[in-house]
Design a protein around this motif. Sequence first.
Motif, PDB file in Angstrom:
ATOM      1  N   THR A  43       0.605  -1.142   0.064  1.00  0.00           N
ATOM      2  CA  THR A  43       0.042   0.061   0.002  1.00  0.00           C
ATOM      3  C   THR A  43       0.888   1.256   0.000  1.00  0.00           C
ATOM      4  OG1 THR A  43      -1.816  -1.060   1.090  1.00  0.00           O
ATOM      5  CG2 THR A  43      -1.757   1.212   1.124  1.00  0.00           C
ATOM      6  N   VAL A  44       1.694   1.257   0.709  1.00  0.00           N
ATOM      7  CA  VAL A  44       2.844   2.419   0.980  1.00  0.00           C
ATOM      8  C   VAL A  44       3.428   2.599  -0.673  1.00  0.00           C
ATOM      9  CG1 VAL A  44       4.925   3.404   1.855  1.00  0.00           C
ATOM     10  CG2 VAL A  44       3.232   2.208   3.333  1.00  0.00           C
ATOM     11  N   ARG A  45       3.971   1.541  -1.074  1.00  0.00           N
ATOM     12  CA  ARG A  45       4.394   1.400  -2.400  1.00  0.00           C
ATOM     13  C   ARG A  45       3.522   2.105  -3.301  1.00  0.00           C
ATOM     14  NH1 ARG A  45       6.488  -4.225  -1.230  1.00  0.00           N
ATOM     15  NH2 ARG A  45       8.681  -3.794  -0.247  1.00  0.00           N
ATOM     16  N   ASP A  46       2.209   1.720  -3.524  1.00  0.00           N
ATOM     17  CA  ASP A  46       1.189   2.179  -4.280  1.00  0.00           C
ATOM     18  C   ASP A  46       1.021   3.647  -4.279  1.00  0.00           C
ATOM     19  OD1 ASP A  46       1.043  -0.365  -5.702  1.00  0.00           O
ATOM     20  OD2 ASP A  46      -0.842  -0.823  -4.275  1.00  0.00           O
ATOM     21  N   ILE A  47       0.831   4.159  -2.930  1.00  0.00           N
ATOM     22  CA  ILE A  47       0.719   5.680  -2.746  1.00  0.00           C
ATOM     23  C   ILE A  47       1.995   6.215  -3.311  1.00  0.00           C
ATOM     24  CG2 ILE A  47       0.729   7.265  -1.021  1.00  0.00           C
ATOM     25  CD1 ILE A  47      -0.740   5.254   0.778  1.00  0.00           C
ATOM     26  N   LEU A  48       3.285   5.974  -3.091  1.00  0.00           N
ATOM     27  CA  LEU A  48       4.285   6.621  -3.394  1.00  0.00           C
ATOM     28  C   LEU A  48       4.439   6.588  -5.038  1.00  0.00           C
ATOM     29  CD1 LEU A  48       7.057   5.181  -0.976  1.00  0.00           C
ATOM     30  CD2 LEU A  48       6.018   7.560  -1.089  1.00  0.00           C
ATOM     31  N   ASP A  49       3.888   5.449  -5.665  1.00  0.00           N
ATOM     32  CA  ASP A  49       3.867   5.286  -7.250  1.00  0.00           C
ATOM     33  C   ASP A  49       2.781   6.057  -7.635  1.00  0.00           C
ATOM     34  OD1 ASP A  49       5.979   3.992  -7.387  1.00  0.00           O
ATOM     35  OD2 ASP A  49       4.988   2.010  -7.270  1.00  0.00           O
ATOM     36  N   GLY A  50       1.517   6.718  -6.754  1.00  0.00           N
ATOM     37  CA  GLY A  50       0.601   7.400  -7.563  1.00  0.00           C
ATOM     38  C   GLY A  50      -0.673   6.428  -7.795  1.00  0.00           C
ATOM     39  N   LYS A  51      -0.337   5.203  -7.424  1.00  0.00           N
ATOM     40  CA  LYS A  51      -1.639   4.264  -7.844  1.00  0.00           C
ATOM     41  C   LYS A  51      -2.866   3.976  -6.734  1.00  0.00           C
ATOM     42  CE  LYS A  51       1.777   1.287  -9.974  1.00  0.00           C
ATOM     43  NZ  LYS A  51       2.455  -0.186  -9.909  1.00  0.00           N
ATOM     44  N   ASP A  52      -2.436   4.701  -5.570  1.00  0.00           N
ATOM     45  CA  ASP A  52      -3.464   4.775  -4.427  1.00  0.00           C
ATOM     46  C   ASP A  52      -3.449   6.230  -4.072  1.00  0.00           C
ATOM     47  OD1 ASP A  52      -4.727   4.751  -1.917  1.00  0.00           O
ATOM     48  OD2 ASP A  52      -3.855   2.563  -1.650  1.00  0.00           O
ATOM     49  N   HIS A  53      -4.831   6.539  -3.949  1.00  0.00           N
ATOM     50  CA  HIS A  53      -5.123   8.230  -3.721  1.00  0.00           C
ATOM     51  C   HIS A  53      -4.843   8.436  -2.170  1.00  0.00           C
ATOM     52  CE1 HIS A  53      -9.144   6.438  -2.858  1.00  0.00           C
ATOM     53  NE2 HIS A  53      -9.194   7.490  -1.993  1.00  0.00           N
ATOM     54  N   ARG A  54      -4.897   7.549  -1.316  1.00  0.00           N
ATOM     55  CA  ARG A  54      -4.960   7.791  -0.062  1.00  0.00           C
ATOM     56  C   ARG A  54      -3.707   8.136   0.446  1.00  0.00           C
ATOM     57  NH1 ARG A  54      -7.113   1.966   2.180  1.00  0.00           N
ATOM     58  NH2 ARG A  54      -5.053   1.582   0.715  1.00  0.00           N
ATOM     59  N   MET A  55      -3.546   8.976   1.636  1.00  0.00           N
ATOM     60  CA  MET A  55      -2.316   9.291   2.587  1.00  0.00           C
ATOM     61  C   MET A  55      -1.954   8.139   3.421  1.00  0.00           C
ATOM     62  SD  MET A  55      -2.611  13.367   3.131  1.00  0.00           S
ATOM     63  CE  MET A  55      -1.201  13.446   3.937  1.00  0.00           C
ATOM     64  N   PHE A  56      -0.764   8.151   3.795  1.00  0.00           N
ATOM     65  CA  PHE A  56      -0.202   7.052   4.737  1.00  0.00           C
ATOM     66  C   PHE A  56       0.184   7.998   5.927  1.00  0.00           C
ATOM     67  CE2 PHE A  56       3.788   7.169   2.491  1.00  0.00           C
ATOM     68  CZ  PHE A  56       4.652   7.296   3.550  1.00  0.00           C
ATOM     69  N   ILE A  57      -0.325   7.421   7.173  1.00  0.00           N
ATOM     70  CA  ILE A  57      -0.117   8.254   8.432  1.00  0.00           C
ATOM     71  C   ILE A  57       0.654   7.181   9.335  1.00  0.00           C
ATOM     72  CG2 ILE A  57      -1.032   9.470  10.338  1.00  0.00           C
ATOM     73  CD1 ILE A  57      -1.931  10.603   7.654  1.00  0.00           C
ATOM     74  N   VAL A  58       1.952   7.850   9.803  1.00  0.00           N
ATOM     75  CA  VAL A  58       2.751   6.998  10.645  1.00  0.00           C
ATOM     76  C   VAL A  58       2.428   7.550  12.001  1.00  0.00           C
ATOM     77  CG1 VAL A  58       4.895   6.201  11.620  1.00  0.00           C
ATOM     78  CG2 VAL A  58       4.524   6.075   9.209  1.00  0.00           C
ATOM     79  N   VAL A  59       1.874   6.931  13.179  1.00  0.00           N
ATOM     80  CA  VAL A  59       1.213   7.491  14.152  1.00  0.00           C
ATOM     81  C   VAL A  59       1.520   6.583  15.387  1.00  0.00           C
ATOM     82  CG1 VAL A  59      -1.148   6.829  13.714  1.00  0.00           C
ATOM     83  CG2 VAL A  59      -0.426   8.653  15.204  1.00  0.00           C
ATOM     84  N   GLY A  60       1.938   7.117  16.437  1.00  0.00           N
ATOM     85  CA  GLY A  60       2.192   6.448  17.864  1.00  0.00           C
ATOM     86  C   GLY A  60       3.241   7.066  18.462  1.00  0.00           C
ATOM     87  N   PRO A  61       3.539   6.169  19.972  1.00  0.00           N
ATOM     88  CA  PRO A  61       4.337   6.904  20.769  1.00  0.00           C
ATOM     89  C   PRO A  61       5.761   7.105  20.230  1.00  0.00           C
ATOM     90  CG  PRO A  61       3.297   4.964  21.582  1.00  0.00           C
ATOM     91  CD  PRO A  61       2.995   4.868  20.100  1.00  0.00           C
ATOM     92  N   CYS A  62       6.403   8.107  20.674  1.00  0.00           N
ATOM     93  CA  CYS A  62       7.639   8.386  20.223  1.00  0.00           C
ATOM     94  C   CYS A  62       8.625   7.641  20.442  1.00  0.00           C
ATOM     95  CB  CYS A  62       8.301   9.898  21.424  1.00  0.00           C
ATOM     96  SG  CYS A  62      10.186   9.982  21.015  1.00  0.00           S
ATOM     97  N   SER A  63       8.729   6.645  21.565  1.00  0.00           N
ATOM     98  CA  SER A  63       9.168   5.274  21.627  1.00  0.00           C
ATOM     99  C   SER A  63       8.495   4.464  22.606  1.00  0.00           C
ATOM    100  CB  SER A  63      10.541   5.598  22.234  1.00  0.00           C
ATOM    101  OG  SER A  63      10.156   6.336  23.679  1.00  0.00           O
ATOM    102  N   ILE A  64       8.879   3.155  22.532  1.00  0.00           N
ATOM    103  CA  ILE A  64       8.142   2.184  23.285  1.00  0.00           C
ATOM    104  C   ILE A  64       8.743   1.796  24.455  1.00  0.00           C
ATOM    105  CG2 ILE A  64       7.298  -0.284  23.165  1.00  0.00           C
ATOM    106  CD1 ILE A  64       5.871   1.608  21.150  1.00  0.00           C
TER     107      ILE A  64
END
Length: 359
Positions: A43-64
């Motif tokens: 999915t991330v590759r498809d977004i970077l290639d413009g094949k998937d219209h969505r945005m990817f969101i990396v979200v979570g704690p600064c550290s575990i």
Amino acid sequence: MSETVIENLNVEAQEVLITPAKLKAALPLSDTAKAVVAAGRDTVRDILDGKDHRMFIVVGPCSIHDVELAKDYAGRLKKLADELSDTLVIIMRVYFEKPRTTVGWKGLINDPYLNDTFKIEEGLHIGRKLLLDISEMGLPTSTEALDPISPQYLQDCISWSAIGARTTESQTHREMASGLSSAVGFKNGTDGGLDVAMNAIGSAVKPHRFLGINNEGQVSVIHTRGNRYAHVVLRGGSAGPNYDSVHIKLCERALEKANYPKNIMVDCSHANSDKKPELQPLVMEDVTNQILEGNTSIVGLMIESNINPGNQKIPADLSTLEYGVSVTDGCIGWEDTEAALRDMRDKLRDVLPKRKRLV
């Protein structure tokens, strides 16, 4: 005649570590987890290639720092990810390694018990098990590739990787990134300049040969194919934020000049929020408005988020740690995370499918 010792003068001890193969055999990826990792990467590759219209969101704690806390957060994030999946692809930030300018806690793998016992092999087991558990929930994961050895132990669980501002300039990390199995984002330098990230992308997309370890833990010459899904992450710098439309345009021009795909990710934290975590939703709002006004290059965001806002120091008495609060950089709390991501989704749901991206 006494023998002069000239080797390992400052090495106190050496411990033989479990091999990547043995750790993976002890904690294997299930078919379900493999499918989640692979789908996340695709999915991330498809977004970077413009094949998937969505945005990817990396979200979570600064550290575990607390495994049960991380799983609690992951459960909440999975429900939100399903709700927003028509517009936003949610990837959980699962960072185990923390770079340090001088000294300090270096993360769960290096010191899993937060008490300077440095049980690194136990840290690798704990970290890998957590990645498996989160993947089993159906949630793809991301991490910072900091130590050049640890990807052999963990990278098969990762859908997106980051190279931090302090290591983007490092030849070792550029070479390592060229062989990572996931797409990789290079942050701009701590001064906010783009040259370091541009050079890093140019290096990582090409094949390399360098020293590393193989799956059996043997020192090896690693031959890589190059990672064509390397891209830039804007995180601000000493000169201030760089997520505004002017800086985005300058980044687009730099990518175009270098003949790289115009893929830009914005880190809402660090210098882009003046190290004030509560300002991250304002960065998200600004980025959303840029897309509403016609931007086509911004493809992703990074957000530092936890169950409760702010941060805390690691106390001598670990029983006094406040639940759900970061022990490294400050984060926004869960309620603000939900509200900001829902707002972004609602505003972009009908816009992103119509966005014409020229990658």
